[in-house]
Design a protein around this motif. Structure first.
Motif, PDB file in Angstrom:
ATOM      1  N   LYS A 121       8.132   2.354 -16.972  1.00  0.00           N
ATOM      2  CA  LYS A 121       6.743   2.783 -16.568  1.00  0.00           C
ATOM      3  C   LYS A 121       5.895   1.639 -15.947  1.00  0.00           C
ATOM      4  O   LYS A 121       5.253   1.637 -14.864  1.00  0.00           O
ATOM      5  CB  LYS A 121       5.950   3.416 -17.579  1.00  0.00           C
ATOM      6  N   VAL A 122       6.245   0.493 -16.561  1.00  0.00           N
ATOM      7  CA  VAL A 122       5.437  -0.819 -16.144  1.00  0.00           C
ATOM      8  C   VAL A 122       5.965  -1.101 -14.871  1.00  0.00           C
ATOM      9  O   VAL A 122       4.951  -1.232 -13.837  1.00  0.00           O
ATOM     10  CB  VAL A 122       5.570  -2.029 -17.120  1.00  0.00           C
ATOM     11  N   ILE A 123       7.260  -1.060 -14.571  1.00  0.00           N
ATOM     12  CA  ILE A 123       7.479  -1.575 -13.084  1.00  0.00           C
ATOM     13  C   ILE A 123       7.257  -0.520 -11.853  1.00  0.00           C
ATOM     14  O   ILE A 123       7.024  -1.001 -11.225  1.00  0.00           O
ATOM     15  CB  ILE A 123       9.336  -1.541 -13.229  1.00  0.00           C
ATOM     16  N   ASP A 124       7.114   0.509 -12.491  1.00  0.00           N
ATOM     17  CA  ASP A 124       6.841   1.523 -11.496  1.00  0.00           C
ATOM     18  C   ASP A 124       5.279   1.477 -10.846  1.00  0.00           C
ATOM     19  O   ASP A 124       5.122   2.067  -9.914  1.00  0.00           O
ATOM     20  CB  ASP A 124       6.951   2.969 -12.155  1.00  0.00           C
ATOM     21  N   VAL A 181      -1.357  -7.273  -9.784  1.00  0.00           N
ATOM     22  CA  VAL A 181      -2.337  -8.135  -8.929  1.00  0.00           C
ATOM     23  C   VAL A 181      -2.354  -7.697  -7.496  1.00  0.00           C
ATOM     24  O   VAL A 181      -3.668  -7.544  -6.872  1.00  0.00           O
ATOM     25  CB  VAL A 181      -1.797  -9.897  -9.081  1.00  0.00           C
ATOM     26  N   CYS A 182      -1.388  -7.378  -6.833  1.00  0.00           N
ATOM     27  CA  CYS A 182      -1.178  -6.841  -5.642  1.00  0.00           C
ATOM     28  C   CYS A 182      -1.919  -5.591  -5.748  1.00  0.00           C
ATOM     29  O   CYS A 182      -2.550  -5.293  -4.658  1.00  0.00           O
ATOM     30  CB  CYS A 182       0.212  -6.777  -4.979  1.00  0.00           C
ATOM     31  N   THR A 209       3.429  -3.687  -3.997  1.00  0.00           N
ATOM     32  CA  THR A 209       4.784  -4.324  -4.350  1.00  0.00           C
ATOM     33  C   THR A 209       5.596  -4.031  -5.228  1.00  0.00           C
ATOM     34  O   THR A 209       5.132  -4.088  -6.423  1.00  0.00           O
ATOM     35  CB  THR A 209       4.249  -5.842  -3.873  1.00  0.00           C
ATOM     36  N   PRO A 210       6.919  -4.390  -4.792  1.00  0.00           N
ATOM     37  CA  PRO A 210       7.839  -4.255  -5.989  1.00  0.00           C
ATOM     38  C   PRO A 210       7.581  -5.373  -7.013  1.00  0.00           C
ATOM     39  O   PRO A 210       7.163  -6.470  -6.685  1.00  0.00           O
ATOM     40  CB  PRO A 210       9.131  -4.303  -5.261  1.00  0.00           C
ATOM     41  N   ALA A 211       7.751  -5.028  -8.563  1.00  0.00           N
ATOM     42  CA  ALA A 211       7.429  -5.998  -9.167  1.00  0.00           C
ATOM     43  C   ALA A 211       8.732  -6.257 -10.233  1.00  0.00           C
ATOM     44  O   ALA A 211       9.765  -5.528 -10.289  1.00  0.00           O
ATOM     45  CB  ALA A 211       6.171  -5.290 -10.352  1.00  0.00           C
ATOM     46  N   GLU A 212       8.399  -7.360 -11.100  1.00  0.00           N
ATOM     47  CA  GLU A 212       9.390  -7.789 -11.961  1.00  0.00           C
ATOM     48  C   GLU A 212       8.589  -7.750 -13.245  1.00  0.00           C
ATOM     49  O   GLU A 212       7.437  -7.979 -13.440  1.00  0.00           O
ATOM     50  CB  GLU A 212      10.274  -9.049 -11.653  1.00  0.00           C
ATOM     51  N   ILE A 213       9.326  -7.691 -14.448  1.00  0.00           N
ATOM     52  CA  ILE A 213       8.613  -8.028 -15.734  1.00  0.00           C
ATOM     53  C   ILE A 213       8.344  -9.154 -16.204  1.00  0.00           C
ATOM     54  O   ILE A 213       8.908 -10.153 -15.783  1.00  0.00           O
ATOM     55  CB  ILE A 213       9.391  -7.375 -16.909  1.00  0.00           C
ATOM     56  N   HIS A 214       6.729  -9.463 -16.627  1.00  0.00           N
ATOM     57  CA  HIS A 214       6.657 -10.765 -17.075  1.00  0.00           C
ATOM     58  C   HIS A 214       5.984 -10.497 -18.591  1.00  0.00           C
ATOM     59  O   HIS A 214       5.109  -9.612 -18.741  1.00  0.00           O
ATOM     60  CB  HIS A 214       5.370 -11.289 -16.298  1.00  0.00           C
ATOM     61  N   ILE A 254       3.413  -7.274 -18.227  1.00  0.00           N
ATOM     62  CA  ILE A 254       2.991  -6.797 -17.010  1.00  0.00           C
ATOM     63  C   ILE A 254       3.754  -6.845 -15.752  1.00  0.00           C
ATOM     64  O   ILE A 254       4.748  -7.794 -15.829  1.00  0.00           O
ATOM     65  CB  ILE A 254       1.339  -7.787 -16.782  1.00  0.00           C
ATOM     66  N   PRO A 255       3.637  -5.827 -14.771  1.00  0.00           N
ATOM     67  CA  PRO A 255       4.270  -6.164 -13.740  1.00  0.00           C
ATOM     68  C   PRO A 255       3.857  -7.209 -12.476  1.00  0.00           C
ATOM     69  O   PRO A 255       2.621  -7.043 -12.437  1.00  0.00           O
ATOM     70  CB  PRO A 255       4.832  -4.840 -13.096  1.00  0.00           C
ATOM     71  N   LEU A 256       4.655  -7.784 -12.164  1.00  0.00           N
ATOM     72  CA  LEU A 256       4.244  -9.042 -11.157  1.00  0.00           C
ATOM     73  C   LEU A 256       5.292  -9.174 -10.273  1.00  0.00           C
ATOM     74  O   LEU A 256       6.409  -9.198 -10.338  1.00  0.00           O
ATOM     75  CB  LEU A 256       4.014 -10.493 -11.859  1.00  0.00           C
ATOM     76  N   CYS A 257       4.832  -8.946  -9.016  1.00  0.00           N
ATOM     77  CA  CYS A 257       5.880  -9.176  -8.025  1.00  0.00           C
ATOM     78  C   CYS A 257       6.405 -10.863  -7.951  1.00  0.00           C
ATOM     79  O   CYS A 257       5.460 -11.615  -8.494  1.00  0.00           O
ATOM     80  CB  CYS A 257       5.523  -9.424  -6.531  1.00  0.00           C
ATOM     81  N   PRO A 258       7.545 -11.435  -7.401  1.00  0.00           N
ATOM     82  CA  PRO A 258       7.943 -12.489  -7.609  1.00  0.00           C
ATOM     83  C   PRO A 258       6.973 -13.733  -6.917  1.00  0.00           C
ATOM     84  O   PRO A 258       6.907 -14.592  -7.789  1.00  0.00           O
ATOM     85  CB  PRO A 258       9.192 -12.729  -6.612  1.00  0.00           C
ATOM     86  N   TYR A 259       6.302 -13.602  -6.207  1.00  0.00           N
ATOM     87  CA  TYR A 259       5.070 -14.334  -5.714  1.00  0.00           C
ATOM     88  C   TYR A 259       4.177 -14.687  -6.551  1.00  0.00           C
ATOM     89  O   TYR A 259       3.821 -15.727  -6.859  1.00  0.00           O
ATOM     90  CB  TYR A 259       4.285 -13.730  -4.255  1.00  0.00           C
ATOM     91  N   HIS A 260       3.420 -13.553  -7.397  1.00  0.00           N
ATOM     92  CA  HIS A 260       2.513 -13.658  -8.573  1.00  0.00           C
ATOM     93  C   HIS A 260       3.294 -14.173  -9.868  1.00  0.00           C
ATOM     94  O   HIS A 260       2.520 -14.566 -10.599  1.00  0.00           O
ATOM     95  CB  HIS A 260       1.601 -12.534  -8.585  1.00  0.00           C
ATOM     96  N   HIS A 261       4.491 -14.080  -9.904  1.00  0.00           N
ATOM     97  CA  HIS A 261       4.983 -14.177 -11.104  1.00  0.00           C
ATOM     98  C   HIS A 261       5.734 -15.730 -11.209  1.00  0.00           C
ATOM     99  O   HIS A 261       5.197 -16.521 -12.164  1.00  0.00           O
ATOM    100  CB  HIS A 261       6.295 -13.197 -11.373  1.00  0.00           C
ATOM    101  N   ARG A 262       6.462 -16.208 -10.362  1.00  0.00           N
ATOM    102  CA  ARG A 262       7.121 -17.264 -10.428  1.00  0.00           C
ATOM    103  C   ARG A 262       7.337 -18.221  -9.006  1.00  0.00           C
ATOM    104  O   ARG A 262       7.766 -19.519  -9.293  1.00  0.00           O
ATOM    105  CB  ARG A 262       8.616 -17.152 -11.182  1.00  0.00           C
TER     106      ARG A 262
END
Length: 91
Positions: A11-14, A19-20, A27-32, A49-57
């Motif tokens: 559900k979180v990934i969906d 941030v986006c 934007t697709p996300a990964e789990i943080h 929280i779901p973050l895209c690679p740009y906002h995650h890492r």
């Protein structure tokens, strides 16, 4: 990981990057896993929280590479978690 944790993370990934999403994009996300006070230990799978690679890492504006900037411009991990939980609970 339990079946309930997998369902929650799905559900979180969906949601896509929170941030986006707050900027009007999807934007697709990964789990943080949000950071807790214990060094070297991450939070539970329910504190994510779901973050895209740009906002995650992967950028100078990411939570991992520049947490002070990230928090100043996008909010704290707890604030974003509260938003995410509204989507999860109502989705």
């Amino acid at each position: 990981m339990t079946k309930d944790e997998k369902k929650h993370l799905s559900k979180v990934i969906d949601i896509g990057c929170i941030v986006c999403r707050n900027m009007g994009y999807h934007t697709p996300a990964e789990i943080h896993h949000i950071r807790n006070k214990t060094l070297g230990r991450r939070s539970s799978h329910y504190e994510t929280i779901p973050l895209c690679p740009y906002h995650h890492r992967s950028s100078n504006y990411s939570i991992h590479l520049n947490p002070k900037y990230f928090i100043k411009h996008f909010g704290t991990e707890q604030e974003l978690l509260n938003e995410v939980m509204c989507y999860v609970d109502n989705g």
